[in-house]
Design an enzyme around this catalytic site. Structure first.
Site, PDB file in Angstrom:
ATOM      1  N   ASP A  13       0.863  -1.227   0.103  1.00  0.00           N
ATOM      2  CA  ASP A  13       0.021  -0.053   0.046  1.00  0.00           C
ATOM      3  C   ASP A  13       0.838   1.244  -0.016  1.00  0.00           C
ATOM      4  O   ASP A  13       0.451   2.479   0.519  1.00  0.00           O
ATOM      5  CB  ASP A  13      -0.993   0.007   1.215  1.00  0.00           C
ATOM      6  CG  ASP A  13      -1.806  -1.437   1.227  1.00  0.00           C
ATOM      7  OD1 ASP A  13      -2.024  -1.679   0.225  1.00  0.00           O
ATOM      8  OD2 ASP A  13      -1.963  -1.880   2.499  1.00  0.00           O
ATOM      9  N   LYS A  16       2.216   2.315  -5.288  1.00  0.00           N
ATOM     10  CA  LYS A  16       3.108   1.625  -6.326  1.00  0.00           C
ATOM     11  C   LYS A  16       2.292   1.918  -7.583  1.00  0.00           C
ATOM     12  O   LYS A  16       3.042   2.329  -8.501  1.00  0.00           O
ATOM     13  CB  LYS A  16       3.608   0.186  -6.174  1.00  0.00           C
ATOM     14  CG  LYS A  16       4.166  -0.234  -4.985  1.00  0.00           C
ATOM     15  CD  LYS A  16       4.396  -1.427  -4.780  1.00  0.00           C
ATOM     16  CE  LYS A  16       3.244  -2.411  -4.319  1.00  0.00           C
ATOM     17  NZ  LYS A  16       2.678  -2.157  -2.957  1.00  0.00           N
ATOM     18  N   GLY A  40      -4.038  -4.244  -4.433  1.00  0.00           N
ATOM     19  CA  GLY A  40      -4.909  -3.097  -4.797  1.00  0.00           C
ATOM     20  C   GLY A  40      -4.196  -1.751  -5.253  1.00  0.00           C
ATOM     21  O   GLY A  40      -3.672  -1.065  -4.592  1.00  0.00           O
ATOM     22  N   HIS A  41      -3.931  -1.550  -6.570  1.00  0.00           N
ATOM     23  CA  HIS A  41      -3.184  -0.551  -6.909  1.00  0.00           C
ATOM     24  C   HIS A  41      -4.104   0.415  -7.475  1.00  0.00           C
ATOM     25  O   HIS A  41      -4.962   0.317  -8.273  1.00  0.00           O
ATOM     26  CB  HIS A  41      -2.184  -1.124  -8.185  1.00  0.00           C
ATOM     27  CG  HIS A  41      -1.080  -2.002  -7.748  1.00  0.00           C
ATOM     28  ND1 HIS A  41      -0.188  -2.633  -8.403  1.00  0.00           N
ATOM     29  CD2 HIS A  41      -0.775  -2.332  -6.383  1.00  0.00           C
ATOM     30  CE1 HIS A  41       0.563  -3.342  -7.618  1.00  0.00           C
ATOM     31  NE2 HIS A  41       0.459  -3.470  -6.448  1.00  0.00           N
ATOM     32  N   GLN A 222       2.376  -5.795  -3.225  1.00  0.00           N
ATOM     33  CA  GLN A 222       2.772  -6.127  -2.022  1.00  0.00           C
ATOM     34  C   GLN A 222       4.095  -5.145  -1.468  1.00  0.00           C
ATOM     35  O   GLN A 222       4.349  -4.228  -2.057  1.00  0.00           O
ATOM     36  CB  GLN A 222       2.699  -7.573  -1.136  1.00  0.00           C
ATOM     37  CG  GLN A 222       1.346  -8.272  -1.361  1.00  0.00           C
ATOM     38  CD  GLN A 222       1.147  -8.570  -2.726  1.00  0.00           C
ATOM     39  OE1 GLN A 222       1.851  -9.484  -3.550  1.00  0.00           O
ATOM     40  NE2 GLN A 222      -0.406  -8.316  -3.261  1.00  0.00           N
TER      41      GLN A 222
END
Ligand code: IMP
Length: 422
Positions: A13, A16, A40-41, A222
């Site tokens: 988080d 990225k 979750g990007h 991650q």
């Protein structure tokens, strides 16, 4: 021509997706090399927020090839949903998205097993996203997994049934039954959809691009402290999240790797269980959570928050060979008169160390802080790094001195435009 790798240096988080999106126009291809729907990007531009889980973050740029590499675990159901959302937004992805035939398939029974094994852990729950990540990587390493390429074979159904029978026996070990019937139709229809996409040997595709002098950005998911080997084991994910994972997760040789972008927040967060030395369980932590909107983009869970942790960052920088740092969410600290940076740990044996001891021993360390004057300026309005307030510039110099890596980007808001290059 090289391949550059972008990795998170904390517990995920870090932002990225935003940086991949910003840097993508200077690349010909963006490739995901590990993880899956646990990621979750988040990308924000044109007043819209987009969250990607398995689709590489270069997808919004029509000239860029996007690759889901062999190191990824792919859930066809989640993938189809993501692609449908992109279609609804008018994004044309059909021609420039490739999926490795060697990526592992997440089955409904993997998701069920994730839940069963997490429940069985009692007080030592990992805090998994429950997307089936651990069980799918276990099958890969156990050499019983199903790969994306298997969906093209005539005996896919039999292989699927065998896998489910195997998973049912694991569930039985926990005195549970696999409850997957209601998910199977959706799974098979998503597999039909997956068959229509460009499934290929992406290691050839990527090496051909390199041979043609094209530039590739490997997009990590991650964070380094969630790495299966070097993270805070067992409270980690099940893949190699560090830069070296890009080689095995894409099939490119180490000699092609050039820059390694290390992404870190100006503070620290963590979702799920496990040690977090600089965690703030008080109102300061809550202030950071609210200001930074620190709620999971995959699970919606409130993230744990704390001050920046330099021993942990030094470790991650070493593991990844970081060549430049990107400091994210600096604006979240705008309201603080003072901020803290953990520079050292005090270990149970009384040692004062700038390094991370065994990450598995992190519960026992006491962080030692340096107090830094806050900048108390609204950074979100800035358009150039030359406008950064003096207090923040001094803070950046302090971090560069402590970490021995230049900070090239300071992010001052979620939008693409709020990205200041130094
Ligand atoms: P899993 O990868 O879903 O098995 O989760 C293992 C641990 O990694 C849990 O603590 C999750 O919260 C954490 N995790 C997995 N993916 C992400 C991510 O993309 N961002 C932050 N934490 C993650």
């Amino acid at each position: 021509m090289p391949i550059d790798v972008l990795v998170g240096l904390q517990w995920g988080d870090e932002g990225k997706g935003k940086i991949v999106d910003v840097l993508a126009p200077t690349y010909d291809a963006v490739a995901r090399f590990q993880g899956g729907p646990n990621a979750g990007h988040t990308l924000t531009f044109g007043g819209q927020k987009h969250v990607l889980h398995q689709v590489p973050s270069g997808i919004f740029h029509p000239h860029i090839i996007n690759v889901v590499g062999n190191g990824v675990v792919l859930d066809p159901v989640v993938f189809r949903q993501e692609l449908q959302k992109l279609t609804d937004k008018g994004v044309e992805w059909g021609q420039n998205l490739y999926i490795s035939k060697k990526a592992q398939l997440i089955l409904p029974s993997h998701r069920a097993l994730d839940r069963i094994s997490e429940e069985a852990r009692g007080n030592t729950k990992i805090g998994s996203t429950l997307k089936g990540i651990g069980p799918t990587y276990s099958d890969k390493i156990g050499r019983v997994g199903l790969r994306v390429g298997h969906i093209l074979l005539p005996d896919f159904q039999e292989r699927y049934q065998e896998a489910v029978a195997h998973h049912a026996s694991i569930a039985a070990h926990y005195h549970k039954e696999l409850e997957i019937k209601e998910f199977e139709d959706e799974f098979f229809s998503a597999v039909d959809f997956l068959r229509t996409l460009q499934l290929t040997d992406t290691e050839y595709l990527l090496n051909d691009l390199l041979a043609q002098g094209k530039r590739i950005l490997a997009e990590g998911a991650q964070g380094s402290l969630l790495d299966i080997d070097f993270g805070t084991y067992p409270y980690v994910t099940s893949s190699s999240t560090i830069a070296a994972g890009a080689c095995t997760g894409l099939g490119v040789a180490p000699r092609h790797i050039d820059k390694v972008y290390g992404i870190t927040k100006a503070y620290c967060t963590r979702v799920g269980s496990g040690p977090f030395p600089t965690e703030l369980t008080n109102e300061v932590g809550e202030q950071i959570r609210q200001a930074g909107r620190e709620f999971g983009s995959t699970t919606g869970r409130p993230r744990r928050t704390g001050w920046i942790d330099l021993p942990a960052l030094r470790y991650a920088i070493m593991l990844n060979g970081v060549t430049e740092l990107h400091l994210m969410k600096a604006d979240v600290l705008d309201g603080f008169a003072e901020i803290q940076a953990c520079t050292h740990y005090r270990t149970p044996s009384g040692e004062h160390t700038p390094n991370l001891p065994d990450p598995g021993q992190l519960e026992a360390v006491v962080p030692e802080y340096q107090t830094i004057p806050g900048w108390q300026t609204d950074l979100t309005q800035l358009t150039s790094a030359t406008q950064l307030p003096l207090a923040l510039q001094e803070y950046l110099s302090f971090l560069e001195e402590e970490l021995q890596v230049p900070i090239r980007i300071v992010s001052v808001g979620p939008d693409r435009v709020s990205t200041l290059f130094r």
